[in-house]
Design a protein around this motif. Structure first.
Motif, mmCIF file in Angstrom:
data_model
loop_
_atom_site.group_PDB
_atom_site.id
_atom_site.type_symbol
_atom_site.label_atom_id
_atom_site.label_comp_id
_atom_site.label_asym_id
_atom_site.label_seq_id
_atom_site.Cartn_x
_atom_site.Cartn_y
_atom_site.Cartn_z
ATOM 1 N N PHE A 1 18.966 42.252 -11.552
ATOM 2 C CA PHE A 1 19.586 42.885 -12.715
ATOM 3 C C PHE A 1 20.765 42.089 -13.268
ATOM 4 O O PHE A 1 21.547 42.602 -14.066
ATOM 5 C CB PHE A 1 20.030 44.298 -12.351
ATOM 6 N N LEU A 2 20.916 40.830 -12.842
ATOM 7 C CA LEU A 2 21.960 39.975 -13.400
ATOM 8 C C LEU A 2 21.677 39.762 -14.881
ATOM 9 O O LEU A 2 20.583 39.332 -15.253
ATOM 10 C CB LEU A 2 21.991 38.637 -12.676
ATOM 11 N N PRO A 3 22.638 40.065 -15.773
ATOM 12 C CA PRO A 3 22.399 39.919 -17.218
ATOM 13 C C PRO A 3 22.040 38.484 -17.601
ATOM 14 O O PRO A 3 22.514 37.520 -16.994
ATOM 15 C CB PRO A 3 23.728 40.343 -17.838
ATOM 16 N N ALA A 4 21.225 38.352 -18.628
ATOM 17 C CA ALA A 4 20.784 37.035 -19.085
ATOM 18 C C ALA A 4 21.953 36.191 -19.586
ATOM 19 O O ALA A 4 21.877 34.961 -19.564
ATOM 20 C CB ALA A 4 19.730 37.201 -20.187
ATOM 21 N N ARG A 5 23.027 36.830 -20.030
ATOM 22 C CA ARG A 5 24.168 36.085 -20.564
ATOM 23 C C ARG A 5 25.056 35.504 -19.465
ATOM 24 O O ARG A 5 26.031 34.794 -19.763
ATOM 25 C CB ARG A 5 25.016 36.982 -21.469
ATOM 26 N N ALA A 6 24.761 35.803 -18.218
ATOM 27 C CA ALA A 6 25.580 35.308 -17.114
ATOM 28 C C ALA A 6 25.551 33.788 -17.067
ATOM 29 O O ALA A 6 24.493 33.169 -17.161
ATOM 30 C CB ALA A 6 25.086 35.882 -15.796
ATOM 31 N N ILE A 7 26.730 33.183 -16.934
ATOM 32 C CA ILE A 7 26.806 31.727 -16.839
ATOM 33 C C ILE A 7 26.446 31.292 -15.427
ATOM 34 O O ILE A 7 26.467 32.087 -14.482
ATOM 35 C CB ILE A 7 28.201 31.191 -17.226
ATOM 36 N N LYS A 8 26.159 30.004 -15.276
ATOM 37 C CA LYS A 8 25.814 29.464 -13.961
ATOM 38 C C LYS A 8 26.584 28.163 -13.738
ATOM 39 O O LYS A 8 26.450 27.219 -14.515
ATOM 40 C CB LYS A 8 24.314 29.190 -13.859
ATOM 41 N N GLY A 9 27.402 28.132 -12.698
ATOM 42 C CA GLY A 9 28.054 26.889 -12.302
ATOM 43 C C GLY A 9 29.467 26.713 -12.820
ATOM 44 O O GLY A 9 29.898 27.342 -13.796
#
Length: 463
Positions: free
Chosen positions: A443-451
Motif C-alpha cells: 500500500f505504499l503510495p505511487a508518489r513515494a520517492i526512492k533513495g
C-alpha cells in the motif's frame, strides 16, 4: 577502573625525525612492535584491528612509554596516528580510529565543571539557550523548516486490546517521504488526553520489539495517546531507503523532522490536549527525546533514557552526524538536555553504559540549570547502578510514575490489586500487525520517492 575510559586523540602529525638522521634503530619502530611491547610491559589484553597498525612507523617510540601508566603510554603512542583506545574491563583495551562523539569520562567531568562555572546565573544560561536553538535547527538543515505536505495520514483500522486500542499510520513528512508507526489509544476516552511521543532507539526489532509495544500500551491504558514510529531507514522506511541511509547525517535530520511532523499532526486532533505533550525514548530514542524537547516548546515533559552523557554524543550518524555539537560555539548532550528547563524532565541512567556517572556528573549540572529558574524539583534522576543499556521493566516503572504525576495520567490503571505495576494485560503483536503499508509494502503510495538522491533534491530545492 570502575568506568569505561575513552580517550580522544586528535593529534594528526607524526613527529619528524631528528635532524641528521636517526642512529638509534629503536627510535623509529613499526607501531605493531611498539604495541606488542606495551602489551607485554603492562600485561594488557589489547584488541587491535590489524588495519590500524599496517604501514605505520613511530619516531621516538620508546621515549613515549611511561612506565607508571599504561593509559598515558597508549595516549602518547597512538596520538600521532589519530587513533584512540577504549577501556573495556580488567586489563582489556580496544583500539579504534578517531571517533568524534566519544571522550573519556574524566574529560566529560572536567567539561561539566567548566560549564557550571560558565553559567553562573540565569541570564548567562538563557543567552546561550537563545543562541543554541536556532543554531541547532540550522545544523539539522531545518532552518527554514521545509513545507509540510498537505496530504492526510494513511490510517489502518483500529485493533481493540485490553484497555486500549492500536492503529497504524503513515505520515507524509516531505513530498513522497513517509514515516510509519502505530498509535496506542485509551480504550475509553473521557475528555482530552495527553500525548506521549516515543521515538525508537537502536535496539533489535525496532519499534516492533516487546518492550516498545508494552511501554506504549501501558501509556494508553493510563489515559494517553502514545505514538511509536520507525527510525529513518529502519522498519517500513526501508521501502524507500536502503539500510545504509540510516548511517548518514541526513538520517538525523529526518528523524527530528519526523518527530516534529508527528507532534504537528497528533497535537491538533480534538482528542489531544496540546498542553500535555511528552517525549521519551532510550539510547538513540533518548537522543531524539533531548533534541525534540530542546527545539520544540510544545514538548512539556521529557524523559531521555540511558543517553544523557557528558562524554558521549551518540555513535550513530543519526545522532551526531550533523554538526549539532558544534552549534553556537559547541555543546554536549547535557547542555542539550538542559534546554528543556524549566519543563519537567526525568533522566534515567544505569551503571552499564556511558550514563554510569550521571548522579555525580551530569545530574548536578541539570539541577544547577533548573535551579536558575527556581525549579530544581522539576528535574529528577533515577539511576540503576546494576542494570545495563535498555528500557527495561524497572526503568519503565519509574517513567510511568513520572509521567502520571506530570501529565495527569491514571497510574492506578497500570497497577494490579496490590498496587504493583502490572504489564500483563498488554498484547505484543507480530510485526505484520503493526505495518502501515501492509505485507511487502503493497500500500505504499505511487508518489513515494526512492533513495537518498531524491531526498537530497528535496532539501536542495528548499534551501
Amino acid at each position: 577502573m570502575k568506568h569505561s575510559l575513552i580517550f580522544l586523540l586528535a593529534i594528526t602529525a607524526v613527529m619528524p625525525a631528528a635532524p641528521g638522521g636517526n642512529d638509534n634503530p629503536r627510535q623509529s619502530r613499526p607501531l605493531a612492535d611498539v604495541m606488542a611491547d606495551i602489551r607485554k610491559q603492562f600485561d594488557l589484553d589489547l584488541k587491535i584491528p590489524q588495519r590500524l597498525l599496517d604501514g605505520k612507523t613511530l619516531d621516538y617510540a620508546d621515549y613515549r612509554i611511561r612506565r607508571y601508566s599504561a593509559e598515558e603510554s597508549l595516549r602518547n603512542v597512538l596520538a600521532p596516528f589519530d587513533l584512540m583506545f577504549e577501556y573495556e574491563t580488567g586489563k582489556t583495551y580496544r583500539l579504534l580510529a578517531y571517533d568524534h562523539p566519544r571522550r573519556s569520562p574524566a574529560e566529560g567531568a572536567r567539561e561539566m565543571q567548566y560549564l557550571a562555572a560558565l553559567y553562573k546565573d540565569r541570564a548567562a544560561w538563557e543567552k546561550q539557550a537563545r543562541a543554541l536553538r536556532p543554531a541547532l535547527l540550522a545544523a539539522l538543515r531545518l532552518s527554514p523548516m521545509p513545507d509540510a505536505p498537505r496530504a492526510q495520514p494513511i490510517l489502518t483500522s483500529e485493533r481493540r486490546m485490553d484497555g486500549y486500542r492500536v492503529q497504524n499510520f503513515a505520515i507524509e513528512t516531505l513530498p513522497g517521504v513517509f514515516v510509519c508507526g502505530s498509535v496506542y489509544m485509551p480504550g475509553r476516552v473521557a475528555g482530552k488526553c495527553p500525548l506521549v511521543v516515543s521515538p525508537n532507539g537502536h535496539f533489535p526489532g525496532g519499534r516492533y520489539r516487546d518492550d516498545q509495544q508494552i511501554r506504549c500500551a501501558m501509556f494508553a491504558r493510563m489515559g494517553a495517546w502514545a505514538v511509536s514510529y520507525d527510525l529513518f531507514a529502519w522498519g517500513e522506511s526501508l521501502l524507500q531507503f536502503d539500510a545504509s541511509a540510516h548511517r548518514t547525517p541526513m538520517a538525523q535530520t529526518m528523524q527530528i523532522l519526523n518527530g516534529i511532523r508527528i507532534i504537528d499532526y497528533f497535537s491538533k486532533l480534538p482528542e489531544i490536549d496540546p498542553d500535555r505533550i511528552a517525549v521519551t525514548g532510550a539510547s538513540g530514542g533518548g537522543s531524539q527525546t533531548m533534541m525534540l524537547a530542546a527545539i520544540d516548546d510544545r514538548v512539556g515533559v521529557s524523559v531521555p533514557v540511558v543517553m544523557v552523557s557528558a562524554h558521549f554524543d551518540g555513535g550513530c550518524p543519526c545522532e551526531s552526524g550533523q554538526p549539532i555539537h558544534l552549534a553556537a560555539g559547541g555543546m554536549n548532550n547535557v547542555e542539550l538536555a538542559a534546554l528543556a528547563a524549566p519543563r519537567p524532565q526525568l533522566v534515567v541512567s544505569d551503571g552499564g553504559d556511558w550514563t554510569a556517572g550521571v548522579p555525580d556528573v551530569e545530574y548536578p549540572f541539570l539541577r544547577h540549570v533548573y535551579g536558575l529558574y527556581g525549579k530544581t524539583e522539576a528535574v529528577a534522576n533515577v539511576h540503576f547502578p546494576r542494570e545495563g543499556h535498555d528500557y527495561g521493566p524497572s526503568k519503565r516503572k519509574a517513567v510511568y510514575s513520572f509521567l502520571a504525576a506530570h501529565l495527569g495520567m491514571d497510574l492506578t490503571a497500570a497497577q494490579n490489586a496490590k498496587g504493583e505495576i502490572d504489564e500483563s494485560a498488554c498484547t505484543v503483536e507480530p510485526v505484520e500487525a503493526l505495518l502501515a503499508f501492509g505485507p511487502n509494502g503493497g500500500f505504499l503510495p505511487a508518489r513515494a520517492i526512492k533513495g537518498m538522491k531524491q531526498l537530497d533534491k528535496i532539501f536542495e530545492s528548499a534551501e
